[in-house]
Design a protein around this motif. Structure first.
Motif, PDB file in Angstrom:
ATOM      1  N   ASN A 133      -7.936  14.615  -8.998  1.00  0.00           N
ATOM      2  CA  ASN A 133      -8.765  13.590  -9.761  1.00  0.00           C
ATOM      3  C   ASN A 133      -8.167  12.661 -10.477  1.00  0.00           C
ATOM      4  O   ASN A 133      -7.054  12.672 -10.799  1.00  0.00           O
ATOM      5  CB  ASN A 133      -9.542  14.446 -10.753  1.00  0.00           C
ATOM      6  N   ILE A 134      -8.918  11.501 -10.429  1.00  0.00           N
ATOM      7  CA  ILE A 134      -8.431  10.375 -11.223  1.00  0.00           C
ATOM      8  C   ILE A 134      -9.262   9.836 -12.185  1.00  0.00           C
ATOM      9  O   ILE A 134     -10.687   9.523 -11.721  1.00  0.00           O
ATOM     10  CB  ILE A 134      -7.975   9.105 -10.128  1.00  0.00           C
ATOM     11  N   ILE A 135      -8.957   9.485 -13.508  1.00  0.00           N
ATOM     12  CA  ILE A 135     -10.051   9.009 -14.291  1.00  0.00           C
ATOM     13  C   ILE A 135      -9.327   7.653 -14.948  1.00  0.00           C
ATOM     14  O   ILE A 135      -8.138   7.810 -15.548  1.00  0.00           O
ATOM     15  CB  ILE A 135     -10.329  10.080 -15.442  1.00  0.00           C
ATOM     16  N   ILE A 136     -10.344   6.716 -14.728  1.00  0.00           N
ATOM     17  CA  ILE A 136      -9.743   5.387 -15.205  1.00  0.00           C
ATOM     18  C   ILE A 136     -10.546   5.040 -16.222  1.00  0.00           C
ATOM     19  O   ILE A 136     -11.580   4.516 -16.140  1.00  0.00           O
ATOM     20  CB  ILE A 136      -9.294   4.444 -14.177  1.00  0.00           C
ATOM     21  N   ALA A 137     -10.152   4.540 -17.645  1.00  0.00           N
ATOM     22  CA  ALA A 137     -10.871   3.742 -18.700  1.00  0.00           C
ATOM     23  C   ALA A 137     -10.182   2.301 -18.657  1.00  0.00           C
ATOM     24  O   ALA A 137      -9.131   2.320 -18.982  1.00  0.00           O
ATOM     25  CB  ALA A 137     -10.890   4.447 -19.912  1.00  0.00           C
ATOM     26  N   TRP A 191      -7.720  -0.211  -4.151  1.00  0.00           N
ATOM     27  CA  TRP A 191      -7.300   0.022  -5.432  1.00  0.00           C
ATOM     28  C   TRP A 191      -6.856   1.174  -5.774  1.00  0.00           C
ATOM     29  O   TRP A 191      -5.983   1.314  -6.819  1.00  0.00           O
ATOM     30  CB  TRP A 191      -8.121  -0.777  -6.309  1.00  0.00           C
ATOM     31  N   ILE A 192      -7.365   2.094  -5.140  1.00  0.00           N
ATOM     32  CA  ILE A 192      -7.078   3.559  -5.716  1.00  0.00           C
ATOM     33  C   ILE A 192      -5.581   3.869  -5.574  1.00  0.00           C
ATOM     34  O   ILE A 192      -5.098   4.697  -6.266  1.00  0.00           O
ATOM     35  CB  ILE A 192      -8.061   4.683  -4.866  1.00  0.00           C
ATOM     36  N   ASN A 193      -4.763   3.365  -4.458  1.00  0.00           N
ATOM     37  CA  ASN A 193      -3.593   3.454  -4.164  1.00  0.00           C
ATOM     38  C   ASN A 193      -2.522   3.056  -5.475  1.00  0.00           C
ATOM     39  O   ASN A 193      -1.358   3.517  -5.705  1.00  0.00           O
ATOM     40  CB  ASN A 193      -2.908   2.712  -2.976  1.00  0.00           C
ATOM     41  N   GLU A 194      -2.957   2.122  -6.265  1.00  0.00           N
ATOM     42  CA  GLU A 194      -2.386   1.865  -7.481  1.00  0.00           C
ATOM     43  C   GLU A 194      -2.441   3.064  -8.602  1.00  0.00           C
ATOM     44  O   GLU A 194      -1.741   3.130  -9.646  1.00  0.00           O
ATOM     45  CB  GLU A 194      -2.998   0.699  -8.484  1.00  0.00           C
ATOM     46  N   TYR A 195      -3.266   4.171  -8.176  1.00  0.00           N
ATOM     47  CA  TYR A 195      -3.352   5.155  -9.244  1.00  0.00           C
ATOM     48  C   TYR A 195      -2.930   6.289  -8.508  1.00  0.00           C
ATOM     49  O   TYR A 195      -2.432   7.293  -9.365  1.00  0.00           O
ATOM     50  CB  TYR A 195      -4.863   5.162  -9.603  1.00  0.00           C
ATOM     51  N   TYR A 196      -3.068   6.768  -7.260  1.00  0.00           N
ATOM     52  CA  TYR A 196      -2.862   7.860  -6.589  1.00  0.00           C
ATOM     53  C   TYR A 196      -1.290   8.411  -6.813  1.00  0.00           C
ATOM     54  O   TYR A 196      -0.786   7.711  -6.168  1.00  0.00           O
ATOM     55  CB  TYR A 196      -3.392   7.835  -5.075  1.00  0.00           C
ATOM     56  N   MET A 235       0.986  -1.182  -0.003  1.00  0.00           N
ATOM     57  CA  MET A 235      -0.063  -0.158   0.038  1.00  0.00           C
ATOM     58  C   MET A 235       0.685   1.217  -0.025  1.00  0.00           C
ATOM     59  O   MET A 235       1.867   1.270   0.677  1.00  0.00           O
ATOM     60  CB  MET A 235      -1.032   0.005   1.350  1.00  0.00           C
ATOM     61  N   HIS A 236       0.388   2.190  -0.804  1.00  0.00           N
ATOM     62  CA  HIS A 236       1.078   3.554  -0.618  1.00  0.00           C
ATOM     63  C   HIS A 236       1.195   4.155   0.469  1.00  0.00           C
ATOM     64  O   HIS A 236      -0.212   4.316   1.211  1.00  0.00           O
ATOM     65  CB  HIS A 236       0.606   4.172  -1.921  1.00  0.00           C
ATOM     66  N   SER A 237       2.208   4.653   0.984  1.00  0.00           N
ATOM     67  CA  SER A 237       2.153   5.212   2.269  1.00  0.00           C
ATOM     68  C   SER A 237       1.933   6.912   2.048  1.00  0.00           C
ATOM     69  O   SER A 237       2.667   7.565   1.464  1.00  0.00           O
ATOM     70  CB  SER A 237       3.692   5.043   2.904  1.00  0.00           C
ATOM     71  N   ARG A 238       0.787   7.231   2.432  1.00  0.00           N
ATOM     72  CA  ARG A 238       0.481   8.808   2.612  1.00  0.00           C
ATOM     73  C   ARG A 238       1.394   9.338   3.164  1.00  0.00           C
ATOM     74  O   ARG A 238       1.699  10.638   2.881  1.00  0.00           O
ATOM     75  CB  ARG A 238      -0.794   9.080   3.375  1.00  0.00           C
ATOM     76  N   ASP A 239       1.965   8.991   4.384  1.00  0.00           N
ATOM     77  CA  ASP A 239       3.081   9.463   4.992  1.00  0.00           C
ATOM     78  C   ASP A 239       4.323  10.006   4.132  1.00  0.00           C
ATOM     79  O   ASP A 239       4.598  11.006   4.404  1.00  0.00           O
ATOM     80  CB  ASP A 239       3.647   8.956   6.540  1.00  0.00           C
ATOM     81  N   GLU A 240       4.703   8.967   3.461  1.00  0.00           N
ATOM     82  CA  GLU A 240       5.709   9.247   2.455  1.00  0.00           C
ATOM     83  C   GLU A 240       5.453   9.956   1.267  1.00  0.00           C
ATOM     84  O   GLU A 240       6.441  11.055   1.597  1.00  0.00           O
ATOM     85  CB  GLU A 240       6.168   7.857   1.778  1.00  0.00           C
ATOM     86  N   LEU A 241       4.236  10.248   1.126  1.00  0.00           N
ATOM     87  CA  LEU A 241       3.895  11.160   0.057  1.00  0.00           C
ATOM     88  C   LEU A 241       3.955  12.800   0.697  1.00  0.00           C
ATOM     89  O   LEU A 241       4.414  13.672   0.199  1.00  0.00           O
ATOM     90  CB  LEU A 241       2.602  11.114  -0.427  1.00  0.00           C
ATOM     91  N   ARG A 242       3.319  12.790   1.942  1.00  0.00           N
ATOM     92  CA  ARG A 242       3.456  14.149   2.894  1.00  0.00           C
ATOM     93  C   ARG A 242       4.899  14.443   3.194  1.00  0.00           C
ATOM     94  O   ARG A 242       5.036  15.595   2.574  1.00  0.00           O
ATOM     95  CB  ARG A 242       2.687  13.579   4.155  1.00  0.00           C
ATOM     96  N   GLN A 243       5.651  13.454   3.156  1.00  0.00           N
ATOM     97  CA  GLN A 243       7.184  13.968   3.447  1.00  0.00           C
ATOM     98  C   GLN A 243       7.852  14.455   2.182  1.00  0.00           C
ATOM     99  O   GLN A 243       8.253  15.737   2.244  1.00  0.00           O
ATOM    100  CB  GLN A 243       7.955  12.868   3.782  1.00  0.00           C
ATOM    101  N   ARG A 244       7.538  13.884   1.113  1.00  0.00           N
ATOM    102  CA  ARG A 244       7.974  14.663  -0.153  1.00  0.00           C
ATOM    103  C   ARG A 244       7.438  15.775  -0.283  1.00  0.00           C
ATOM    104  O   ARG A 244       7.825  16.712  -0.878  1.00  0.00           O
ATOM    105  CB  ARG A 244       7.600  13.540  -1.329  1.00  0.00           C
TER     106      ARG A 244
END
Lengths: 256, 408
Positions: free
Chosen positions: B162-166, B103-108, B1-10
């Motif tokens: 926003n995330i758009i997936i087709a 699954w959203i973490n594969e895109y966010y 899972m994508h770590s929101r913490d890591e994203l926030r740090q960046r």
């Protein structure tokens, strides 16, 4: 009726038309001959009202009104229309939209287009990538929609292939009320039809091919910005064919 | 899972990082505190004040939801309406997606880097909301999904993602509008968008912007198109904005993938636009097209375009036309970058005024000079967009027609 009186026209600093007198009566069609650069297109543009062509002397009357200073759109609304030789492309403006603009009212564009075999071009941008013959058919289609009383044709047969020359010729004849359809369909005699004819035409031609399809009342030669030799168009054509335009120079020299 | 913490740090590290393009915005001057609004049921949506409805219509949002496959409506920082009316299409707020779906973490943040600049950082650190629109595999949507990001509070900084997936073999159309309420004057809109077009999917994304004169707008978008996929990206902005800077990028990662960007901008006096599109062609058979039509009425417009051909047998074209009607500046920057033999890339750029010859041609057909000018302008703005459903084409035409008065 179109009356041109002692017209002098300047383009930039250059005088390009001088001492032009012309009269096209109701129902008449005239043919204008002349070598390249003699001022034929300039005369048409001046009648249409292109502001680059400055009338510095004389005047133009149409339907009895002095239109010398009238802007182009008002001349168009009075009933003057032109078929161009090289009209500009307008990107994004579809051919059918242009036909609607010309008509100024509800019009069956497809039906009109079918008469000049132009249905397939209606969704294309006007003049974009059109061949010589396609431009001619597009211009005629626009005139058909506009239905003006005086039609100015700038070399309607140039660049048209043999297959289409008859179509172009017959369409012009029809626009000018000079086609056989008028005669066949109607109950009236040819003489009667001729008398009732209202449409006026001024046709520039180099080759005279158009005369195979459109009868004309008079022919004139424009040479070096001056008109000479009002005569039977066929006669002028054969004279030019035999002696070239040199003969016209002598004519102008004789009159002025 | 994508770590929101890591994203926030960046994100924290680039809080102050200026963007490479466009004037810098002092985000400190704006308020990004949450603004609560009540959720609106379908019938309440239709009861919005008429003035507001009109603004929404101009941005492509029809409150009656007729002919729409779903609706997402965010006012300021709060989602006030979100529904789906079509099987096979999911529409949900991104915060909800992040809370409930792995699954959203594969895109966010997988296409846009969170540490691109201060705006991407703001979108992560102060995320308000945004939409996730997803077409399930094989689903073909007939009606477009409409999404609207609305700024009502003066001085707001709106942060959306926003995330758009087709999904594979799906077809999805999205019309998205950004607008301000009639009384709003200034604010900042930060919008991150990530587009995923999977194998043989088709996505059309039409964005209509309808800002206020003192709005500052910083979209950050990246798309990814797989084999046989088609991504149509249309952008229309006919209303004033103080400053808009964006450079959406798309990567064609599968063979025979296609991306087309169409941009139409009418620049009002005092407005500043720095817009462009960049498409990477990475596999054989990929095709890309970027078309920009800009009109300046005294605006400053930079229209960029960048096509990068990385493999042979790709085809790309860039067309950038600008019309100076009433002063201002149009600066076209077309770039073609062929990195191997065997790419076929071209561009045409033209900036100028309306040709007198065209005006006169129309005048000789009976139009007045003003009518002729507006006919030519409308033609200039009417771009043929292959593959766009007629309904969306009509939507674009409506925006163009409506702006006609402003253009002249």
């Amino acid at each position: 009726m179109l009356q041109i009186e002692d017209l002098r026209v300047k383009l930039g600093e250059k005088i390009i038309l001088e001492h032009i007198d012309m009269e096209i009566g109701q129902g008449e069609t005239h043919v204008l001959f002349g070598p390249n650069g003699s001022g034929k297109t300039s005369l048409l543009m001046t009648i249409m009202g292109y502001p680059q062509y400055k009338v510095v002397r004389g005047r133009i009357l149409f339907k009895g009104e002095d239109i010398t200073e009238l802007p182009m759109d008002e001349r168009a609304q009075m009933g003057i229309g032109m078929s161009y030789q090289r009209p500009p492309t307008i990107n994004g403006l579809k051919t059918y939209q242009m036909v609607e603009i010309c008509a100024r009212e509800e019009v069956d564009v497809k039906d009109l287009a079918s008469r000049v075999n132009f249905q397939d071009f209606l969704e294309r941008d006007i003049n974009a990538g059109f061949s010589g013959g396609e431009i001619k058919r597009s211009e005629l289609l626009q005139l058909m929609a506009q239905n003006p009383d005086l039609m100015l044709f700038d070399e309607p047969e140039s660049g048209v292939d043999l297959e289409n020359i008859a179509l172009v010729g017959r369409t012009i004849a029809s626009l000018l009320q000079r086609d056989n359809d008028h005669a066949v369909k109607g109950q009236k005699s040819k003489m009667q039809l001729k008398l009732e004819r209202t449409k006026m035409g001024l046709i520039i031609t180099h080759t005279g091919h158009i005369l195979d399809y459109v009868t004309a009342d008079k022919g004139q030669v424009l040479y070096d910005g001056r008109l000479s030799c009002i005569s039977n168009p066929r006669e002028i054509l054969s004279c030019i064919g035999k002696d070239g335009y040199e003969e016209c120079v002598r004519c102008i020299a004789g009159t002025s | 899972m994508h770590s929101r913490d890591e994203l926030r740090q960046r994100a924290e590290k680039v809080r102050e990082k200026k963007a490479t393009l466009g004037p810098d915005i002092d985000l400190g001057q704006f308020d990004d505190a949450p603004v609560p609004h009540e959720y609106l049921a379908d019938e309440e949506l239709c009861q919005l004040p008429e003035e507001e409805q009109e603004r929404l219509i101009m941005a492509g949002l029809d409150v009656t939801e007729k002919g729409r496959g779903g609706t997402f409506f965010q006012k300021d920082t709060t989602v006030i309406h979100c529904d789906t009316r079509q099987e096979g299409v999911e529409v949900l707020p991104i915060r909800k997606a992040l809370e409930e779906h792995d699954w959203i973490n594969e895109y966010y943040w997988k296409l846009v880097s969170v540490d691109t600049d201060k705006y991407t950082a703001a979108a992560e650190l102060g995320l308000h909301d945004g939409y996730v629109i997803r077409a399930l595999p094989g689903s073909k949507s007939i009606y477009p999904v409409q999404a609207c990001l609305y700024v009502d509070k003066d001085g707001l900084q709106q942060n959306v993602h926003n995330i758009i997936i087709a999904e594979e073999d799906s077809e999805l159309h999205v019309i998205t509008g950004c607008s301000t309420s009639p009384h709003t004057k200034s604010g900042v809109h930060v919008g991150v968008s990530e587009f995923y077009v999977k194998k043989n999917a088709k996505l059309s994304f039409t964005m209509i912007h309808n800002w206020a004169e003192d709005m500052l707008v910083r979209p950050r978008s990246v798309g990814r198109v797989e084999e046989g996929g088609l991504f149509l990206n249309n952008y229309i902005c006919m209303k004033p904005v103080k400053s808009l800077q964006m450079y959406p990028t798309t990567h064609l990662v599968g063979k025979d993938a296609v991306a087309r960007f169409y941009t139409i901008i009418v620049g009002a006096p005092g407005s500043e636009y720095d817009v462009g599109g960049r498409i990477f062609l990475k596999e054989r058979g990929d095709r890309a097209e970027i078309v920009a039509r800009t009109i300046s009425n005294g605006a400053r417009i930079i229209a960029r375009g960048h096509l990068i051909g990385e493999v042979p047998e790709v085809k790309a074209h860039l067309e950038c036309r600008g019309l100076l009607l009433n002063g201002g500046v149009i600066h076209a920057v077309p770039e073609l970058e062929g990195r191997v033999d065997g790419v076929e890339m071209s561009h045409e750029a033209a900036v100028g005024k309306i040709a007198q010859e065209e005006i006169q041609y129309l005048m000789s057909r009976g139009l007045s000079e003003d009518e002729a000018t507006s006919t030519i302008v409308r033609g200039f703005l009417s771009v043929d967009i292959p593959g766009l459903p007629p309904q969306l084409k009509a939507e674009i035409d409506r925006a163009i027609e409506a702006s006609d008065k402003d253009v002249m």
